[in-house]
Scaffold this motif. Structure first.
Motif, PDB file in Angstrom:
ATOM      1  N   VAL A 238      30.148  42.248  42.593  1.00 41.17           N
ATOM      2  CA  VAL A 238      29.141  42.103  41.537  1.00 41.17           C
ATOM      3  C   VAL A 238      28.833  43.482  40.957  1.00 41.17           C
ATOM      4  CG1 VAL A 238      28.079  40.055  42.579  1.00 41.17           C
ATOM      5  CG2 VAL A 238      27.237  42.324  43.181  1.00 41.17           C
ATOM      6  N   GLY A 239      28.174  43.481  39.800  1.00 45.82           N
ATOM      7  CA  GLY A 239      27.690  44.737  39.240  1.00 45.82           C
ATOM      8  C   GLY A 239      28.696  45.554  38.460  1.00 45.82           C
ATOM      9  N   TYR A 240      29.907  45.064  38.274  1.00 44.89           N
ATOM     10  CA  TYR A 240      30.906  45.794  37.495  1.00 44.89           C
ATOM     11  C   TYR A 240      30.624  45.588  36.000  1.00 44.89           C
ATOM     12  CZ  TYR A 240      32.825  41.064  38.015  1.00 44.89           C
ATOM     13  OH  TYR A 240      32.975  39.706  38.054  1.00 44.89           O
ATOM     14  N   PRO A 241      31.224  46.418  35.119  1.00 42.10           N
ATOM     15  CA  PRO A 241      30.988  46.283  33.680  1.00 42.10           C
ATOM     16  C   PRO A 241      31.333  44.878  33.173  1.00 42.10           C
ATOM     17  CG  PRO A 241      32.053  48.371  34.145  1.00 42.10           C
ATOM     18  CD  PRO A 241      32.055  47.603  35.436  1.00 42.10           C
ATOM     19  N   LEU A 242      30.473  44.337  32.332  1.00 45.00           N
ATOM     20  CA  LEU A 242      30.619  43.007  31.741  1.00 45.00           C
ATOM     21  C   LEU A 242      30.664  41.902  32.793  1.00 45.00           C
ATOM     22  CD1 LEU A 242      33.186  43.728  28.867  1.00 45.00           C
ATOM     23  CD2 LEU A 242      30.691  43.633  28.726  1.00 45.00           C
ATOM     24  N   PHE A 243      29.994  42.151  33.916  1.00 45.51           N
ATOM     25  CA  PHE A 243      29.890  41.126  34.957  1.00 45.51           C
ATOM     26  C   PHE A 243      29.261  39.858  34.372  1.00 45.51           C
ATOM     27  CE2 PHE A 243      27.051  38.996  37.976  1.00 45.51           C
ATOM     28  CZ  PHE A 243      27.942  38.676  38.983  1.00 45.51           C
TER      29      PHE A 243
ATOM     30  N   VAL B 167      39.411  53.774  52.640  1.00 44.97           N
ATOM     31  CA  VAL B 167      38.189  54.497  52.969  1.00 44.97           C
ATOM     32  C   VAL B 167      36.972  53.604  52.789  1.00 44.97           C
ATOM     33  CG1 VAL B 167      36.717  56.448  52.332  1.00 44.97           C
ATOM     34  CG2 VAL B 167      39.207  56.718  52.357  1.00 44.97           C
ATOM     35  N   ASP B 168      36.999  52.815  51.701  1.00 41.98           N
ATOM     36  CA  ASP B 168      35.800  52.059  51.337  1.00 41.98           C
ATOM     37  C   ASP B 168      36.059  50.603  50.971  1.00 41.98           C
ATOM     38  OD1 ASP B 168      37.198  52.414  49.031  1.00 41.98           O
ATOM     39  OD2 ASP B 168      35.573  53.357  47.900  1.00 41.98           O
ATOM     40  N   GLY B 169      37.230  50.087  51.304  1.00 43.06           N
ATOM     41  CA  GLY B 169      37.540  48.699  50.954  1.00 43.06           C
ATOM     42  C   GLY B 169      38.388  48.562  49.715  1.00 43.06           C
ATOM     43  N   GLY B 170      38.629  49.660  49.007  1.00 48.49           N
ATOM     44  CA  GLY B 170      39.467  49.616  47.820  1.00 48.49           C
ATOM     45  C   GLY B 170      38.706  49.198  46.581  1.00 48.49           C
ATOM     46  N   ASN B 171      39.465  49.007  45.512  1.00 48.28           N
ATOM     47  CA  ASN B 171      38.901  48.590  44.231  1.00 48.28           C
ATOM     48  C   ASN B 171      39.394  47.179  43.939  1.00 48.28           C
ATOM     49  OD1 ASN B 171      38.743  48.082  41.333  1.00 48.28           O
ATOM     50  ND2 ASN B 171      38.176  50.226  41.133  1.00 48.28           N
ATOM     51  N   PRO B 172      38.498  46.199  43.812  1.00 49.68           N
ATOM     52  CA  PRO B 172      38.945  44.810  43.644  1.00 49.68           C
ATOM     53  C   PRO B 172      39.761  44.570  42.383  1.00 49.68           C
ATOM     54  CG  PRO B 172      36.586  44.988  43.238  1.00 49.68           C
ATOM     55  CD  PRO B 172      37.029  46.296  43.823  1.00 49.68           C
ATOM     56  N   PHE B 173      39.608  45.446  41.381  1.00 47.51           N
ATOM     57  CA  PHE B 173      40.354  45.277  40.141  1.00 47.51           C
ATOM     58  C   PHE B 173      41.687  46.020  40.146  1.00 47.51           C
ATOM     59  CE2 PHE B 173      36.031  44.262  38.912  1.00 47.51           C
ATOM     60  CZ  PHE B 173      36.209  43.119  38.139  1.00 47.51           C
TER      61      PHE B 173
END
Length: 304
Positions: free
Chosen positions: A211-216, A267-273
């Protein structure tokens, strides 16, 4: 197929989509949304939300069942016969292909973003600790090897029941009916978008993309549609080759079992996109290449 039968098949497609989307969206808005927990989506949704999302996977099969009963279609040509004979290679591709392509995508992601790789597996440790559990005498490396082995060899079978719920609908029912009406390549693109939009309610609460990504949540829904187009081409290929939805069920189960494995190395779970999961563009590159090959050399043919 005569004109009357064509109209009847169109009616069945519309009834199937109407039922499946209605019960999915109604269940999401009326049951899941009031109970959803998105305070820490990257670390995992609440158990009840996860179970409710798993229940949604059965709705496409319910849609098939109701449509066949309402339209008096019966259950002939249900695309559930395994058809193993002369299709062993296709079954092996469905069973092991998603896992191997996911691992390739994970490797590619870390080649592009080497700083995202964590040799200490801190994300795994922090995730387990946040859940209140402990590794005990098991090392992170042992856990990851076990997870990969389980995902590759047991995952498709372990996920068979839930993935049957989706694949009897999307590949066993909708796919062959749409293939009778549209050229294959446009049909696969439309089919993938439909599948992606069906996921929209759960994408909108953070499933897969947070959640919280641009244009969510619209960016996440669009990304899910792209993911479903790519994966849908792979699953449609093994379905059309065998005239059965069974290998698609196994392939879908394989994808679900191993899709998140790359996060263990980050490191942090990666980037879902982006990745390393195949829901991200970079993680999906091996799947994209295979999908393009299938489009050109199989679905691009006049006769299938």
């Amino acid at each position: 197929m005569n004109e009357t039968n064509k109209k009847l098949e169109t009616k069945r497609i519309l009834i199937y989509l109407g039922i499946t989307f209605f019960i999915t969206y109604a269940f999401s808005f009326c049951v899941i949304y009031p109970l959803k927990d998105t305070d820490n989506v990257r670390m995992g949704m609440s158990t009840i939300t996860t179970l409710l999302i798993a229940a949604i996977m059965f709705f496409p099969a319910i849609g098939v069942l109701l449509t066949r009963l309402i339209t008096k279609e019966g259950f002939k040509n249900s695309w559930m016969k395994p058809n193993f004979k002369r299709n062993i290679k296709t079954y092996l591709l469905a069973y092991f292909g998603p896992g191997l392509l996911t691992l390739l995508g994970t490797g590619l992601y870390f080649l592009i973003f080497p700083s995202h790789y964590d040799p200490e597996f801190g994300f795994v440790i922090s995730t387990i600790e946040a859940s209140g559990a402990s590794l005990g005498d098991v090392t992170p490396q042992m856990l990851i090897v076990s997870q990969i082995f389980t995902a590759l060899f047991l995952g498709p079978i372990m996920n068979f029941i839930t993935c049957f719920g989706e694949e009897w609908g999307w590949r066993g029912y909708l796919l062959p009916k749409m293939a009778e009406k549209l050229p294959m390549i446009p049909m696969l693109l439309i089919n993938g978008v439909i599948w992606g939009l069906w996921h929209a309610p759960i994408t909108a609460i953070g499933h897969n993309y947070g959640v919280g990504y641009p244009l969510f949540p619209f960016t996440g829904i669009a990304a899910m549609c792209f993911f479903c187009i790519v994966m849908g081409i792979f699953l449609s290929y093994v379905t059309m080759k065998t005239k059965s939805c069974v290998p698609a069920i196994l392939g879908h189960g394989a994808i679900n079992s191993i899709a998140g494995i790359g996060m263990f190395f980050t490191v942090d779970g990666g980037n879902p996109f982006l990745g390393p999961a195949p829901t991200g563009f970079i993680g999906a590159i091996p799947f994209i290449i295979v999908a393009v090959i299938m489009l050109i050399f199989y679905f691009g043919k006049e006769e299938i």
